[in-house]
Scaffold this active site. Sequence first.
Site, PDB file in Angstrom:
ATOM      1  N   THR A   1      12.382  -3.123 -18.841  1.00 36.45           N
ATOM      2  CA  THR A   1      11.438  -3.269 -17.735  1.00 36.45           C
ATOM      3  C   THR A   1      10.088  -3.770 -18.228  1.00 36.45           C
ATOM      4  O   THR A   1       9.338  -4.397 -17.480  1.00 36.45           O
ATOM      5  CB  THR A   1      11.270  -1.932 -16.997  1.00 36.45           C
ATOM      6  OG1 THR A   1      12.570  -1.413 -16.665  1.00 36.45           O
ATOM      7  CG2 THR A   1      10.474  -2.081 -15.720  1.00 36.45           C
TER       8      THR A   1
ATOM      9  N   TYR B   1      20.241   3.506 -26.356  1.00 34.01           N
ATOM     10  CA  TYR B   1      20.120   2.814 -25.075  1.00 34.01           C
ATOM     11  C   TYR B   1      21.341   1.938 -24.891  1.00 34.01           C
ATOM     12  O   TYR B   1      21.502   0.917 -25.562  1.00 34.01           O
ATOM     13  CB  TYR B   1      18.826   2.001 -25.070  1.00 34.01           C
ATOM     14  CG  TYR B   1      18.529   1.215 -23.818  1.00 34.01           C
ATOM     15  CD1 TYR B   1      19.203   1.425 -22.613  1.00 34.01           C
ATOM     16  CD2 TYR B   1      17.533   0.241 -23.836  1.00 34.01           C
ATOM     17  CE1 TYR B   1      18.901   0.697 -21.480  1.00 34.01           C
ATOM     18  CE2 TYR B   1      17.217  -0.506 -22.707  1.00 34.01           C
ATOM     19  CZ  TYR B   1      17.905  -0.275 -21.536  1.00 34.01           C
ATOM     20  OH  TYR B   1      17.594  -1.007 -20.415  1.00 34.01           O
TER      21      TYR B   1
ATOM     22  N   LYS C   1      19.936   6.881 -23.208  1.00 36.99           N
ATOM     23  CA  LYS C   1      19.745   6.284 -21.888  1.00 36.99           C
ATOM     24  C   LYS C   1      21.040   5.564 -21.568  1.00 36.99           C
ATOM     25  O   LYS C   1      21.367   4.546 -22.161  1.00 36.99           O
ATOM     26  CB  LYS C   1      18.566   5.319 -21.881  1.00 36.99           C
ATOM     27  CG  LYS C   1      18.390   4.601 -20.545  1.00 36.99           C
ATOM     28  CD  LYS C   1      17.277   3.562 -20.592  1.00 36.99           C
ATOM     29  CE  LYS C   1      17.201   2.813 -19.266  1.00 36.99           C
ATOM     30  NZ  LYS C   1      16.147   1.760 -19.273  1.00 36.99           N
TER      31      LYS C   1
ATOM     32  N   VAL D   1      15.641   7.651 -16.947  1.00 32.25           N
ATOM     33  CA  VAL D   1      14.674   6.652 -17.388  1.00 32.25           C
ATOM     34  C   VAL D   1      14.554   5.684 -16.221  1.00 32.25           C
ATOM     35  O   VAL D   1      15.463   4.905 -15.957  1.00 32.25           O
ATOM     36  CB  VAL D   1      15.121   5.925 -18.672  1.00 32.25           C
ATOM     37  CG1 VAL D   1      14.051   4.907 -19.087  1.00 32.25           C
ATOM     38  CG2 VAL D   1      15.363   6.924 -19.790  1.00 32.25           C
TER      39      VAL D   1
END
EC number: 4.3.3.7
Length: 294
Positions: free
Chosen positions: A47, A136, A164, A206
Amino acid sequence: MGDFGRVLTAMITPFKADGSVNYDVAAELAAHLANNGTDTLVVCGTTGESPTLSWEEEYHLFVEVLQAVAGKAKVIAGCGSNSTKEAIAATQKAAKIGVHGSLQVVPYYNKPPQAGLYQHFQAVAQACPDLPMLLYNIPGRTGQNLSAETVTRLAEIDNIVGIKEASGNLDQASEIRRLTPKEFQIYAGDDSLTLPLLAIGAKGVVSVASHLVGNQLQQMIQAFDLGKIQIATDIHLQLFPLFKALFLTTNPIPVKKALKLLGWEVGSTRPPLSEAEPEVSHKLEVVLKELSLL
């Protein structure tokens, strides 16, 4: 080691009109998020447009955000790379300035097999043994899935404290929860799956939506913890249109547009990402108004 709370915001990176990073707005936004439901800021992740940030820009962002939220929220530095050597160097540099953890994405494009993934994350963890790490997994972007079995092996490393999980695969998340110690933290990588994943033992999310509704996400998680499942479900369903609107096109295009609609001078996305199309902007406006955010 490494308790990051329940709501982790995958923070956007603001840019100026000339395309340079707007560190002042980044600090202002970080402080705002810390005061509105965010326990930990994840800086320079997907992001945050990490693919188009230089290492120097990322390092500067870590410093600015740490200062902006000191004593209010933790900071996880996105230090992942598809080069193990680069990931180690970036993580070591971030650790020296006092970040609270690192986010390590599955190496992208080169599609390492599971053995290579294990060796990659093990090497980064061993290079910074005192810094907690979140794995992740986002195969839609990296081209490779981090299997539950590999996650389970990695969870045995002391400073790999959680994941995540953004595969969108609830069965895989269930398998990770089944195979790993209860101390290993699972975070939803998709806002719309936070509540379902809480039901199978996830700790939190998250989040992208927490830029806009961080307090409501905290309320949903707290209601779930207290056994008030209907209240948690009601909040989830109320926010669900926002969760989906923020992914009408490639993240972070919609959330940046939403923030601009709310008056934040976050700038545009960096090429090759583009501006939000009029249809996306209109749908975001509608959803923001329905939630009384605009």
